[in-house]
Design a protein around this motif. Structure first.
Motif, PDB file in Angstrom:
ATOM      1  N   ALA A 257      27.469   3.967  24.648  1.00 33.70           N
ATOM      2  CA  ALA A 257      28.178   2.370  24.632  1.00 33.70           C
ATOM      3  C   ALA A 257      26.858   2.049  22.931  1.00 33.70           C
ATOM      4  O   ALA A 257      26.371   2.754  22.499  1.00 33.70           O
ATOM      5  CB  ALA A 257      27.070   2.121  25.776  1.00 33.70           C
ATOM      6  N   ASN A 258      27.643   1.293  22.933  1.00 30.64           N
ATOM      7  CA  ASN A 258      27.764   0.341  21.403  1.00 30.64           C
ATOM      8  C   ASN A 258      26.087   0.543  20.703  1.00 30.64           C
ATOM      9  O   ASN A 258      25.507   0.124  21.266  1.00 30.64           O
ATOM     10  CB  ASN A 258      28.000  -0.604  21.160  1.00 30.64           C
ATOM     11  N   PRO A 259      25.380   1.528  19.467  1.00 33.84           N
ATOM     12  CA  PRO A 259      24.114   1.426  19.346  1.00 33.84           C
ATOM     13  C   PRO A 259      24.130   0.280  18.399  1.00 33.84           C
ATOM     14  O   PRO A 259      22.355  -0.307  18.675  1.00 33.84           O
ATOM     15  CB  PRO A 259      23.613   2.465  19.216  1.00 33.84           C
ATOM     16  N   LEU A 260      24.447  -0.172  17.975  1.00 33.32           N
ATOM     17  CA  LEU A 260      24.592  -1.508  16.848  1.00 33.32           C
ATOM     18  C   LEU A 260      23.737  -2.625  17.719  1.00 33.32           C
ATOM     19  O   LEU A 260      25.003  -3.554  18.322  1.00 33.32           O
ATOM     20  CB  LEU A 260      25.992  -1.166  15.938  1.00 33.32           C
ATOM     21  N   THR A 261      23.170  -3.209  16.943  1.00 29.29           N
ATOM     22  CA  THR A 261      22.565  -4.637  17.392  1.00 29.29           C
ATOM     23  C   THR A 261      23.584  -5.737  17.043  1.00 29.29           C
ATOM     24  O   THR A 261      23.976  -6.676  18.210  1.00 29.29           O
ATOM     25  CB  THR A 261      21.263  -5.293  16.530  1.00 29.29           C
ATOM     26  N   ALA A 262      24.606  -5.329  16.187  1.00 34.35           N
ATOM     27  CA  ALA A 262      25.375  -6.413  15.244  1.00 34.35           C
ATOM     28  C   ALA A 262      26.233  -6.207  16.266  1.00 34.35           C
ATOM     29  O   ALA A 262      26.907  -7.800  16.787  1.00 34.35           O
ATOM     30  CB  ALA A 262      25.654  -6.082  14.132  1.00 34.35           C
ATOM     31  N   GLY A 263      26.859  -5.152  17.034  1.00 32.50           N
ATOM     32  CA  GLY A 263      27.974  -5.153  17.988  1.00 32.50           C
ATOM     33  C   GLY A 263      27.683  -6.329  19.214  1.00 32.50           C
ATOM     34  O   GLY A 263      28.425  -6.388  19.761  1.00 32.50           O
ATOM     35  N   TRP A 264      26.362  -5.749  20.013  1.00 31.78           N
ATOM     36  CA  TRP A 264      25.593  -5.947  20.945  1.00 31.78           C
ATOM     37  C   TRP A 264      25.666  -7.895  20.763  1.00 31.78           C
ATOM     38  O   TRP A 264      26.149  -8.948  21.630  1.00 31.78           O
ATOM     39  CB  TRP A 264      23.865  -6.110  21.917  1.00 31.78           C
ATOM     40  N   ALA A 265      25.545  -8.855  19.385  1.00 34.64           N
ATOM     41  CA  ALA A 265      25.313  -9.594  19.287  1.00 34.64           C
ATOM     42  C   ALA A 265      26.957 -10.640  19.261  1.00 34.64           C
ATOM     43  O   ALA A 265      27.025 -11.288  19.796  1.00 34.64           O
ATOM     44  CB  ALA A 265      24.414 -10.032  17.765  1.00 34.64           C
ATOM     45  N   ALA A 266      27.964  -9.985  18.328  1.00 35.19           N
ATOM     46  CA  ALA A 266      29.152 -10.337  18.374  1.00 35.19           C
ATOM     47  C   ALA A 266      29.548 -10.840  19.725  1.00 35.19           C
ATOM     48  O   ALA A 266      30.593 -11.262  19.490  1.00 35.19           O
ATOM     49  CB  ALA A 266      29.966  -9.227  16.996  1.00 35.19           C
ATOM     50  N   ALA A 267      29.683  -9.626  20.626  1.00 37.99           N
ATOM     51  CA  ALA A 267      30.412  -9.509  21.289  1.00 37.99           C
ATOM     52  C   ALA A 267      29.564 -10.303  22.153  1.00 37.99           C
ATOM     53  O   ALA A 267      30.057 -11.458  22.801  1.00 37.99           O
ATOM     54  CB  ALA A 267      29.906  -8.539  22.125  1.00 37.99           C
ATOM     55  N   LEU A 268      28.589 -10.687  22.521  1.00 39.17           N
ATOM     56  CA  LEU A 268      27.794 -11.440  23.456  1.00 39.17           C
ATOM     57  C   LEU A 268      27.721 -13.055  23.527  1.00 39.17           C
ATOM     58  O   LEU A 268      27.599 -13.889  23.914  1.00 39.17           O
ATOM     59  CB  LEU A 268      25.876 -11.025  23.756  1.00 39.17           C
ATOM     60  N   SER A 329      36.908  -2.101  28.410  1.00 43.65           N
ATOM     61  CA  SER A 329      35.026  -2.075  28.779  1.00 43.65           C
ATOM     62  C   SER A 329      34.699  -2.752  27.387  1.00 43.65           C
ATOM     63  O   SER A 329      35.229  -2.151  26.472  1.00 43.65           O
ATOM     64  CB  SER A 329      34.200  -0.766  29.435  1.00 43.65           C
ATOM     65  N   ASN A 330      33.953  -3.659  27.286  1.00 45.86           N
ATOM     66  CA  ASN A 330      33.751  -4.074  25.876  1.00 45.86           C
ATOM     67  C   ASN A 330      32.076  -2.654  25.853  1.00 45.86           C
ATOM     68  O   ASN A 330      31.760  -2.783  26.790  1.00 45.86           O
ATOM     69  CB  ASN A 330      32.537  -5.563  26.145  1.00 45.86           C
ATOM     70  N   LEU A 331      31.940  -3.259  24.739  1.00 44.05           N
ATOM     71  CA  LEU A 331      30.515  -2.118  23.816  1.00 44.05           C
ATOM     72  C   LEU A 331      30.835  -1.059  24.326  1.00 44.05           C
ATOM     73  O   LEU A 331      29.840  -0.175  24.302  1.00 44.05           O
ATOM     74  CB  LEU A 331      29.070  -3.144  24.070  1.00 44.05           C
ATOM     75  N   THR A 332      31.811  -0.074  24.756  1.00 44.28           N
ATOM     76  CA  THR A 332      31.489   0.894  25.285  1.00 44.28           C
ATOM     77  C   THR A 332      32.528   2.042  24.680  1.00 44.28           C
ATOM     78  O   THR A 332      33.810   1.100  24.442  1.00 44.28           O
ATOM     79  CB  THR A 332      31.679   1.437  26.744  1.00 44.28           C
ATOM     80  N   HIS A 333      32.558   3.334  25.102  1.00 40.11           N
ATOM     81  CA  HIS A 333      33.599   4.380  24.014  1.00 40.11           C
ATOM     82  C   HIS A 333      33.796   5.166  25.834  1.00 40.11           C
ATOM     83  O   HIS A 333      32.831   5.749  26.216  1.00 40.11           O
ATOM     84  CB  HIS A 333      32.900   5.103  23.380  1.00 40.11           C
ATOM     85  N   ARG A 334      34.790   5.182  25.827  1.00 41.41           N
ATOM     86  CA  ARG A 334      36.025   5.635  27.244  1.00 41.41           C
ATOM     87  C   ARG A 334      36.913   6.709  27.141  1.00 41.41           C
ATOM     88  O   ARG A 334      37.714   6.752  28.099  1.00 41.41           O
ATOM     89  CB  ARG A 334      35.779   4.785  28.186  1.00 41.41           C
ATOM     90  N   GLY A 335      37.431   6.989  25.763  1.00 41.47           N
ATOM     91  CA  GLY A 335      38.194   7.235  25.727  1.00 41.47           C
ATOM     92  C   GLY A 335      39.041   6.283  25.167  1.00 41.47           C
ATOM     93  O   GLY A 335      39.349   5.219  24.418  1.00 41.47           O
ATOM     94  N   ILE A 336      40.085   7.301  23.227  1.00 39.77           N
ATOM     95  CA  ILE A 336      40.599   6.409  22.367  1.00 39.77           C
ATOM     96  C   ILE A 336      41.738   5.819  22.759  1.00 39.77           C
ATOM     97  O   ILE A 336      42.552   6.589  23.194  1.00 39.77           O
ATOM     98  CB  ILE A 336      40.740   7.400  21.569  1.00 39.77           C
ATOM     99  N   THR A 394      32.336  -4.244  14.190  1.00 37.76           N
ATOM    100  CA  THR A 394      31.247  -3.469  14.820  1.00 37.76           C
ATOM    101  C   THR A 394      31.596  -2.634  15.696  1.00 37.76           C
ATOM    102  O   THR A 394      30.844  -1.224  15.580  1.00 37.76           O
ATOM    103  CB  THR A 394      30.342  -3.750  15.859  1.00 37.76           C
ATOM    104  N   GLU A 395      33.567  -2.084  16.617  1.00 43.16           N
ATOM    105  CA  GLU A 395      33.482  -1.565  17.080  1.00 43.16           C
ATOM    106  C   GLU A 395      33.647  -0.348  16.846  1.00 43.16           C
ATOM    107  O   GLU A 395      33.930   1.016  17.122  1.00 43.16           O
ATOM    108  CB  GLU A 395      34.900  -2.031  17.689  1.00 43.16           C
ATOM    109  N   GLU A 396      34.512  -1.123  15.342  1.00 34.54           N
ATOM    110  CA  GLU A 396      35.030   1.042  14.853  1.00 34.54           C
ATOM    111  C   GLU A 396      34.202   0.983  13.865  1.00 34.54           C
ATOM    112  O   GLU A 396      33.614   2.594  14.143  1.00 34.54           O
ATOM    113  CB  GLU A 396      35.797  -0.278  13.411  1.00 34.54           C
ATOM    114  N   ALA A 397      32.300   0.593  13.644  1.00 32.86           N
ATOM    115  CA  ALA A 397      31.453   1.104  13.375  1.00 32.86           C
ATOM    116  C   ALA A 397      30.924   2.451  14.560  1.00 32.86           C
ATOM    117  O   ALA A 397      30.773   3.653  14.225  1.00 32.86           O
ATOM    118  CB  ALA A 397      30.278   0.497  13.157  1.00 32.86           C
ATOM    119  N   HIS A 398      31.184   2.248  15.829  1.00 33.36           N
ATOM    120  CA  HIS A 398      30.752   3.318  16.825  1.00 33.36           C
ATOM    121  C   HIS A 398      31.447   3.655  17.067  1.00 33.36           C
ATOM    122  O   HIS A 398      31.089   4.935  17.249  1.00 33.36           O
ATOM    123  CB  HIS A 398      30.728   1.428  18.076  1.00 33.36           C
TER     124      HIS A 398
END
Length: 445
Positions: A257-268, A329-336, A394-398
């Motif tokens: 799951a995205n560890p970046l605070t900015a990623g969570w803020a941008a999504a929520l 899913s938002n904010l997660t990596h489950r395969g490209i 932020t998703e790309e960074a994750h």
């Protein structure tokens, strides 16, 4: 069938192979459309019929994934299918610790649902009833599932095990650094977004079922509205399936799951109760505006063309979700994902969604007639689009931590039309705003 165990390897087109096949989304779409037509024929527009649509979408995708793609055999599942499973005596202690961690997680989620006031209003009431009814069943089924999978996992001491160690205390050993945070982030995504999707599915389903054929065909605006509602139903049904089925045997588990605070803020801030773009919110760009059909009502041909563009953009948006199959899913990596609209741009859903908003609202036109309202609405919608650009970055960074995504991103820079167009525009600006031409280099190549 081609080996799908290495999704970063290149397919026949040269593009890195997608973690999900075309067939998964296709059979899910067939199941969803089939049930929707049945419900439409019999007038079944209740909330249970809406959840049945999710089941009709998910079951065919599970069957295709296991029987055709055989995803359970992928090394990325972390499951060892060769030889006999470990003896129960070797894993039972691990399973007990994991069950403690899992049940504590569910207890924390239940507490959050109880404390957060918005889960007692609107569509969330039905979602909470569903989750409350499912809880005892999941509690019972979790025991044989954890015991079974721990005997097969290459490394059963995963993030859930680490959290169980923390719950039980010193007797279970010290949890591995970072794993508890990974576990909590993954379940926070699932808890927040699954409840939201379950709350919106019934209304989306009912909005499609209640249309009458005569009304749909009465003009370009009703036709466009019906098609857009149907495409949004496809999107929410597939997304709901994705949040429900985060399971290793389906290779649909959350890698990270995205560890970046900015990623969570941008999504929520794009979802209730934190949404900034809704009515009365700080980025509300609808004040003094009218629907596209109002502005174009006196121009039948343009009205039909405009409606067709909105349907096309919504279709791309829904297609981007269908391409994920079981894994949205938002904010997660489950395969490209590299197929479908992801061959054109890295973020087709965000691009289509924002273009839809600009075309449907037409913020430059206002019912008040004041130019200040037009400027304000355009600026707020531009800020809304900027939020989605922020989310994309932020998703790309994750995802860039995965070599598969880096391979995909590099391929997109070389071959995909939209990244190449953007690179050309940037190249033209860097050269002194020279006219766009085929000879302008793309990304320095």
């Amino acid at each position: 069938m081609k080996d799908r165990s290495a999704p970063h390897s290149e397919g026949a087109s040269g593009c890195p192979r997608s973690a999900v096949s075309h067939g998964v989304g296709l059979v899910g779409l067939i199941g969803l459309v089939g049930w929707t037509l049945i419900a439409w024929h019999f007038g079944m527009d209740g909330p249970h019929a809406g959840i049945a649509a999710v089941v009709a979408c998910g079951v065919p995708m599970i069957a295709w994934s296991l029987l055709v793609d055989k995803v359970h055999r992928n090394p990325t599942t972390g499951i060892n299918w060769t030889g006999s499973p470990r003896p129960l005596r070797e894993t039972v202690d691990i399973s007990i610790v994991k069950l403690a961690g899992l049940w504590a997680t569910w207890g924390g989620i239940a507490l959050f649902y109880g404390l957060a006031r918005w889960y007692s209003d609107g569509g969330y009431v039905y979602a909470m009833k569903l989750l409350t009814g499912a809880a005892p069943v999941l509690f019972v089924l979790s025991v044989p599932y954890i015991v079974w999978i721990d005997r097969r996992l290459v490394e059963p001491r995963d993030d859930c095990f680490a959290f169980g160690q923390w719950v039980i205390g010193g007797a279970a050993g010290q949890p591995e650094a970072g794993k508890i945070a990974d576990h909590l982030r993954s379940w926070a995504v699932k808890a927040f977004f699954l409840a939201f999707m379950l709350s919106v599915v019934p209304d989306n389903f009912a909005s499609v079922i209640r249309w009458q054929p005569a009304d749909i065909l009465s003009g370009p605006v009703p036709l466009a509205s019906f098609l857009i509602a149907s495409l949004f139903l496809i999107d929410v049904a597939f997304a709901t399936v994705g949040y429900m089925l985060t399971l290793r045997p389906l290779d649909a588990h959350i890698r990270s799951a995205n560890p970046l605070t900015a990623g969570w803020a941008a999504a929520l801030i794009c979802y209730p109760p934190f949404v900034l773009m809704g009515s009365g919110g700080p980025l509300d760009y609808h004040r003094g505006t009218a629907d596209w059909s109002v502005w174009l009502a006196d121009h039948p041909l343009l009205l039909a063309i405009w409606g067709g563009l909105l349907v096309l953009l919504t279709g791309i948006y829904a297609w981007a979700t269908v391409a994920f199959g079981l894994r949205f899913s938002n904010l997660t990596h489950r395969g490209i994902i590299t197929h479908g609209p992801y061959r054109w741009t890295r973020h087709p859903a965000y691009l289509a969604k924002n273009l839809f908003w600009w075309l449907s609202v037409i913020p430059v036109l206002t019912t008040t007639g004041h130019w200040t309202d037009a400027v304000r609405n355009c600026a707020l919608l531009a800020l809304t689009s900027a939020v989605y650009y922020w989310r994309a970055r932020t998703e790309e960074a994750h995802l860039s931590a995965d070599p598969a995504y880096r391979d995909y991103s590099a391929w997109m820079d070389r071959h995909a039309p939209i990244p190449r167009l953007i690179a050309r525009i940037r190249g033209a600006r860097a050269a002194g705003s020279v006219p766009l031409s085929p000879h302008v280099p793309t990304s320095g190549r």
